[in-house]
Design a protein around this motif. Structure first.
Motif, short mmCIF file in Angstrom:
data_model
loop_
_atom_site.label_atom_id
_atom_site.label_comp_id
_atom_site.label_asym_id
_atom_site.label_seq_id
_atom_site.Cartn_x
_atom_site.Cartn_y
_atom_site.Cartn_z
N LYS A 259 0.85 -1.20 0.00
CA LYS A 259 0.00 0.00 0.00
C LYS A 259 0.88 1.24 0.00
O LYS A 259 1.81 1.37 0.80
CB LYS A 259 -0.88 0.02 1.25
N LYS A 260 0.56 2.15 -0.92
CA LYS A 260 1.25 3.43 -0.98
C LYS A 260 0.23 4.51 -1.34
O LYS A 260 -0.78 4.21 -1.99
CB LYS A 260 2.36 3.40 -2.03
N GLU A 261 0.49 5.74 -0.93
CA GLU A 261 -0.40 6.85 -1.26
C GLU A 261 -0.04 7.34 -2.67
O GLU A 261 1.06 7.87 -2.88
CB GLU A 261 -0.26 7.99 -0.25
N PRO A 262 -0.94 7.19 -3.66
CA PRO A 262 -0.60 7.57 -5.03
C PRO A 262 -0.12 9.02 -5.17
O PRO A 262 0.84 9.28 -5.91
CB PRO A 262 -1.91 7.33 -5.80
N LEU A 263 -0.78 9.96 -4.49
CA LEU A 263 -0.36 11.36 -4.62
C LEU A 263 1.05 11.56 -4.09
O LEU A 263 1.85 12.31 -4.68
CB LEU A 263 -1.35 12.27 -3.90
N LYS A 264 1.37 10.90 -3.00
CA LYS A 264 2.73 11.02 -2.46
C LYS A 264 3.75 10.45 -3.43
O LYS A 264 4.81 11.06 -3.67
CB LYS A 264 2.83 10.29 -1.12
N GLU A 265 3.45 9.30 -4.04
CA GLU A 265 4.35 8.70 -5.03
C GLU A 265 4.51 9.63 -6.23
O GLU A 265 5.59 9.77 -6.79
CB GLU A 265 3.82 7.34 -5.48
N GLU A 266 3.42 10.28 -6.62
CA GLU A 266 3.46 11.21 -7.75
C GLU A 266 4.35 12.41 -7.47
O GLU A 266 5.18 12.81 -8.32
CB GLU A 266 2.04 11.67 -8.07
N LEU A 267 4.22 12.98 -6.28
CA LEU A 267 5.02 14.16 -5.95
C LEU A 267 6.48 13.81 -5.72
O LEU A 267 7.38 14.60 -6.05
CB LEU A 267 4.43 14.87 -4.73
N ILE A 268 6.75 12.63 -5.18
CA ILE A 268 8.14 12.17 -5.06
C ILE A 268 8.75 12.03 -6.45
O ILE A 268 9.90 12.44 -6.69
CB ILE A 268 8.21 10.82 -4.30
N PHE A 270 7.84 13.64 -9.14
CA PHE A 270 8.02 15.00 -9.66
C PHE A 270 9.35 15.60 -9.18
O PHE A 270 10.14 16.13 -9.98
CB PHE A 270 6.84 15.87 -9.22
N ILE A 271 9.62 15.48 -7.89
CA ILE A 271 10.87 16.01 -7.34
C ILE A 271 12.07 15.28 -7.96
O ILE A 271 13.08 15.91 -8.32
CB ILE A 271 10.88 15.87 -5.80
N ASN A 272 11.96 13.96 -8.13
CA ASN A 272 13.06 13.20 -8.74
C ASN A 272 13.28 13.58 -10.20
O ASN A 272 14.42 13.65 -10.67
CB ASN A 272 12.81 11.70 -8.61
N CYS A 273 12.19 13.83 -10.92
CA CYS A 273 12.31 14.26 -12.32
C CYS A 273 13.02 15.61 -12.41
O CYS A 273 13.83 15.83 -13.32
CB CYS A 273 10.93 14.36 -12.98
#
Length: 306
Positions: A259-268, A270-273
């Protein structure tokens, strides 16, 4: 050095952007911007950052921006931020028109800036898991049903909910859309509240997509039919079921990813990109393509030419 981030728009979703940026490694939440300065200030006090009513007052101090405003403001704000040299995450839909989306894509490419679109279902653990199991799908069926919450009713259901599944389906089917048939209705609002669309792809694949905000209960499901297997995704439980023939019978496996929070994975991501200068999983181009199909479906419903 952490990426200095600002969030423009502190409504329901903007609050979650602020929360996550304040938590994740590699990001520093610097500013929250909202035309309602009192609302922005209250949230800024909670996350120990500054509040502003105009993004132009702080844009020079930021490296990147999340735009979480009503869609009608996306193009103007995003263009100003790109012209200021800032990497962007724009919530879905990317803009109100395809031409506006094209203008943002062109500007971001010209300036070599990150332009990511907030299709967070791409980061749902079930979607991540099933994406590695896709082998030339022949038919897909998506259902995204919600109770009437009174939120997001200023836009058609095609742009509020259905666009999520359109984006997922386009990512799974490596072929242009050849034809669209659609029907729907306005029931409780002046916008389209329920919609059903049939997509035909040039490679012969087809998809049936349903979205409604009139359901008694929330449902988020995707079925993928391909040679030798049938895959079932439950977005809410993040469960994937794979059905296949075994010894003359139908057997199945259950995949329950972490289980992971999709929005958190998305923003992580974004920062990595930003740090690595990588192309996002959902760039402006993917956001634009999903928008075009959603708008085509909407037009067919409203003109009765579906």
């Amino acid at each position: 050095m952490p990426i200095k981030v600002g969030v423009i728009g502190t409504g329901y979703l903007g609050r979650h952007h602020a929360r996550i940026y304040s938590e994740i490694e590699g990001a520093e939440l610097v500013a929250l911007i909202d035309t309602d300065l009192e609302k922005a200030q209250k949230l800024a006090d909670e996350y120990n950052c500054k509040a502003y009513s105009d993004y132009r007052d702080i844009i020079d101090k930021l490296d990147a921006v999340s735009i979480v405003t009503p869609t009608i403001y996306h193009h103007k704000i995003a263009l100003d931020c790109l012209n200021a040299g800032k990497d962007l995450l724009v919530e879905k839909p990317i803009t109100t028109t395809v031409s506006e989306a094209d203008a943002l894509i062109d500007e971001a490419e010209k300036r070599k800036l990150i332009l990511q679109v907030g299709h967070l279902e791409r980061y749902n653990p079930a979607v991540v898991a099933v994406s590695g199991m896709i082998k030339e799908p022949r038919f897909l069926e998506a259902e995204r049903l919600s109770p009437f919450l009174g939120r997001g009713i200023d836009v058609d259901i095609t742009l509020d909910l259905m666009i999520h599944d359109i984006d997922i389906i386009l990512s799974f089917v490596s072929s242009p859309v050849r034809d669209i048939k659609a029907t729907g209705a306005s029931v409780l609002t002046d916008t389209v509240d329920v919609a059903k669309a049939w997509l035909e792809f040039e490679n012969g694949c087809a998809a049936l997509v349903t979205a409604s905000r009139l359901s008694p209960e929330k449902q988020r499901r995707l079925k993928i039919y391909q040679k030798d297997s049938y895959l079932s995704v439950d977005y809410q439980t993040s469960e994937v079921r794979s059905y296949f023939k075994k010894a003359g019978d139908i057997a199945f496996d259950v995949i329950q990813p972490e289980k992971k929070e999709p929005l958190k994975e998305e923003l992580i991501d974004f920062i990595n990109c930003i740090k690595r200068r990588n192309k996002p999983k959902v760039s402006g181009t993917e956001g634009r393509n999903a928008l075009k199909i959603a708008l085509d479906i909407t037009e067919k419903i409203k003109t009765g030419k579906g």
